[in-house]
Scaffold this active site. Structure first.
Site, mmCIF file in Angstrom:
data_model
loop_
_atom_site.group_PDB
_atom_site.id
_atom_site.type_symbol
_atom_site.label_atom_id
_atom_site.label_comp_id
_atom_site.label_asym_id
_atom_site.label_seq_id
_atom_site.Cartn_x
_atom_site.Cartn_y
_atom_site.Cartn_z
ATOM 1 N N ASP A 170 32.027 44.813 46.682
ATOM 2 C CA ASP A 170 33.447 43.978 45.710
ATOM 3 C C ASP A 170 33.559 44.186 44.721
ATOM 4 O O ASP A 170 32.528 44.495 44.036
ATOM 5 C CB ASP A 170 33.209 42.564 46.556
ATOM 6 C CG ASP A 170 34.761 41.749 46.716
ATOM 7 O OD1 ASP A 170 36.079 42.195 46.644
ATOM 8 O OD2 ASP A 170 35.284 40.858 45.609
ATOM 9 N N SER A 171 34.711 43.654 44.032
ATOM 10 C CA SER A 171 35.500 43.857 42.720
ATOM 11 C C SER A 171 34.546 42.613 41.971
ATOM 12 O O SER A 171 34.044 42.781 40.297
ATOM 13 C CB SER A 171 36.686 44.146 42.852
ATOM 14 O OG SER A 171 37.215 42.652 43.198
ATOM 15 N N TYR A 173 40.070 43.934 40.712
ATOM 16 C CA TYR A 173 40.768 45.711 41.437
ATOM 17 C C TYR A 173 42.431 45.304 41.412
ATOM 18 O O TYR A 173 42.987 46.520 41.286
ATOM 19 C CB TYR A 173 39.820 45.733 42.156
ATOM 20 C CG TYR A 173 39.146 46.672 42.104
ATOM 21 C CD1 TYR A 173 38.455 46.563 40.686
ATOM 22 C CD2 TYR A 173 38.420 47.338 43.332
ATOM 23 C CE1 TYR A 173 37.140 46.844 40.761
ATOM 24 C CE2 TYR A 173 37.129 48.095 42.948
ATOM 25 C CZ TYR A 173 36.494 47.251 41.658
ATOM 26 O OH TYR A 173 34.667 48.227 40.924
ATOM 27 N N GLY A 174 43.008 44.296 41.178
ATOM 28 C CA GLY A 174 44.112 43.954 42.771
ATOM 29 C C GLY A 174 45.023 44.045 41.512
ATOM 30 O O GLY A 174 46.723 44.217 42.374
ATOM 31 N N CYS A 195 36.345 44.062 50.173
ATOM 32 C CA CYS A 195 37.232 43.918 49.012
ATOM 33 C C CYS A 195 38.457 44.594 50.163
ATOM 34 O O CYS A 195 38.486 46.035 50.144
ATOM 35 C CB CYS A 195 37.351 44.786 48.237
ATOM 36 S SG CYS A 195 38.448 44.421 46.611
ATOM 37 N N ASN A 196 39.134 43.943 50.161
ATOM 38 C CA ASN A 196 40.501 44.570 50.802
ATOM 39 C C ASN A 196 41.764 45.671 49.876
ATOM 40 O O ASN A 196 42.206 46.557 50.326
ATOM 41 C CB ASN A 196 41.341 43.423 50.805
ATOM 42 C CG ASN A 196 41.113 42.094 51.884
ATOM 43 O OD1 ASN A 196 41.498 42.438 53.609
ATOM 44 N ND2 ASN A 196 40.806 41.321 51.848
ATOM 45 N N THR A 197 41.454 45.355 48.483
ATOM 46 C CA THR A 197 42.283 46.149 47.349
ATOM 47 C C THR A 197 41.375 47.465 47.231
ATOM 48 O O THR A 197 42.225 48.446 47.477
ATOM 49 C CB THR A 197 42.208 45.868 45.920
ATOM 50 O OG1 THR A 197 42.027 43.606 45.870
ATOM 51 C CG2 THR A 197 42.931 46.636 45.165
ATOM 52 N N GLU A 217 37.382 33.188 40.469
ATOM 53 C CA GLU A 217 35.474 34.353 40.027
ATOM 54 C C GLU A 217 35.758 32.796 38.647
ATOM 55 O O GLU A 217 34.407 33.147 38.385
ATOM 56 C CB GLU A 217 36.646 35.395 38.879
ATOM 57 C CG GLU A 217 36.770 36.400 39.443
ATOM 58 C CD GLU A 217 35.445 36.930 40.067
ATOM 59 O OE1 GLU A 217 33.977 36.277 39.572
ATOM 60 O OE2 GLU A 217 34.838 37.172 41.305
ATOM 61 N N CYS A 227 43.187 38.494 51.255
ATOM 62 C CA CYS A 227 41.263 38.657 50.503
ATOM 63 C C CYS A 227 40.325 37.975 50.048
ATOM 64 O O CYS A 227 40.386 36.971 50.962
ATOM 65 C CB CYS A 227 42.237 38.809 48.621
ATOM 66 S SG CYS A 227 41.137 38.481 47.452
ATOM 67 N N THR A 228 39.165 38.855 49.709
ATOM 68 C CA THR A 228 37.835 38.411 50.669
ATOM 69 C C THR A 228 37.621 37.214 48.701
ATOM 70 O O THR A 228 36.427 36.216 49.366
ATOM 71 C CB THR A 228 37.010 39.110 50.132
ATOM 72 O OG1 THR A 228 36.924 40.068 49.103
ATOM 73 C CG2 THR A 228 37.228 40.131 51.485
ATOM 74 N N HIS A 229 38.085 37.289 47.713
ATOM 75 C CA HIS A 229 38.421 36.329 47.330
ATOM 76 C C HIS A 229 39.338 34.825 47.874
ATOM 77 O O HIS A 229 38.205 33.145 47.305
ATOM 78 C CB HIS A 229 38.923 36.364 45.925
ATOM 79 C CG HIS A 229 37.404 37.001 45.292
ATOM 80 N ND1 HIS A 229 38.052 38.403 45.054
ATOM 81 C CD2 HIS A 229 37.123 36.356 43.700
ATOM 82 C CE1 HIS A 229 36.724 38.875 44.129
ATOM 83 N NE2 HIS A 229 36.063 37.648 43.673
HETATM 84 N N1 DGL Z 1 38.270 40.719 46.222
HETATM 85 C C1 DGL Z 1 39.333 41.372 46.094
HETATM 86 C C2 DGL Z 1 40.468 41.984 47.997
HETATM 87 O O1 DGL Z 1 39.903 41.500 48.361
HETATM 88 C C3 DGL Z 1 40.754 41.663 45.353
HETATM 89 C C4 DGL Z 1 39.724 41.079 43.757
HETATM 90 C C5 DGL Z 1 40.215 41.812 42.568
HETATM 91 O O2 DGL Z 1 41.799 41.795 42.405
HETATM 92 O O3 DGL Z 1 39.378 42.719 41.947
HETATM 93 O O4 DGL Z 1 40.800 42.312 47.652
#
Ligand code: DGL
Length: 274
Positions: free
Chosen positions: A12-13, A44-45, A75-77, A155, A192-194
């Protein structure tokens, strides 16, 4: 050659993928897992597609070089931007993303087919969730909303409290308006996994009747199915997790502990340069 002794790579990011790691640990307790969070380049998003693809290929490439039997893009992104490229480059390595499992969970959870997906700007803009849900459930109506600020809040380890609640209301109150009763969405998909640590706050904002789903458990089940189908499941072994980050081990350990629900020390986290 049978690679079943190798770890599962999870990427993941940042911290978000730890929500998927937890589900993998619960579903596959005998598997070793190597987790990489690219915290030096997070988020990343908000980045453009080409940058996300480049970062994802580098991070995945590092895990593949270290030796993994499967890669889970938690990570979905990264999944929405780079899954086809990853599969092409690293075939026949099994590579799972989180979008298809999340879409499946939401499509099955919803009764009226009205689903709201919240995710990063890049994931929403890519339209992957809208397309994936429509494939599984053509009668559905999917509304996507970017909830960018949840990523830095997660984060920072701010998982509850007035700032998180105000942010959630700002993003979602107009959609889950209690005054509008007709054709309200009945399912909120965390794309989003966050986002899973925010569920208690989200629950208060969207109301008790809305189903809140994420991709962690379904992704772990897919991983189990895929490993079993390839004869690569481990048994009779206590799985061990290894944690890698691209920046600031102390910060990874601190926030990671909140996500994992157990204590990580700085010395439990290794630095890698991509
Ligand atoms: N955890 C990432 C996701 O599932 C996104 C976090 C990011 O923007 O880096 O998309």
């Amino acid at each position: 050659m049978n690679n079943s002794h190798l770890p599962v790579g999870v990427f993941d990011s940042g911290m978000g993928g730890l929500t998927v790691l937890k589900a993998i640990n619960a579903c596959l307790p005998a598997e070793d897992v190597t987790y990489l969070g690219d915290t030096a380049r997070l988020p990343y998003g908000t980045k453009g597609r080409e940058t996300i693809v480049r970062y994802t290929m580098q991070a995945a490439g590092r895990l593949v070089d270290m030796g993994v039997k499967m890669l889970v893009v938690a990570c979905n992104t990264a999944t929405s931007a780079a899954l086809p490229d990853l599969r092409e480059r690293y075939a026949p390595l099994p590579i799972l993303g989180v979008v298809e499992p999340g879409a499946t969970a939401a499509a099955h959870a919803s009764r009226n087919g009205q689903i709201v997906v919240i995710a990063t700007e890049a994931t929403i803009a890519s339209g992957v969730y809208q397309q994936a849900i429509a494939r599984i459930r053509p009668d559905s109506q999917v509304l996507g909303r970017a909830c960018t600020l949840f990523v830095p809040l997660a984060e920072e380890g701010w998982l509850k409290g007035s700032v998180v609640e105000g942010t959630a209301k700002r993003y979602l109150k107009d959609i889950f308006n209690p005054v509008v009763t007709a054709s309200r969405p009945d399912t909120l998909l965390l794309g989003c996994t966050h986002f899973p640590p925010f569920v208690p706050v989200l629950r208060r904002v969207v109301g008790g009747a809305v189903r809140i789903v994420d991709s962690a458990a379904t992704t772990a089940q897919c991983a189990r199915g895929e490993l079993a189908a390839r004869g690569m499941l481990r048994e009779d072994h206590a799985g061990v997790c290894r944690f890698l980050t691209t920046d600031n081990q102390a910060r990874f350990a601190r926030t990671g502990s909140l996500f994992l629900g157990y204590s990580l020390k700085r010395s439990d986290v290794e630095i890698v340069n991509l």
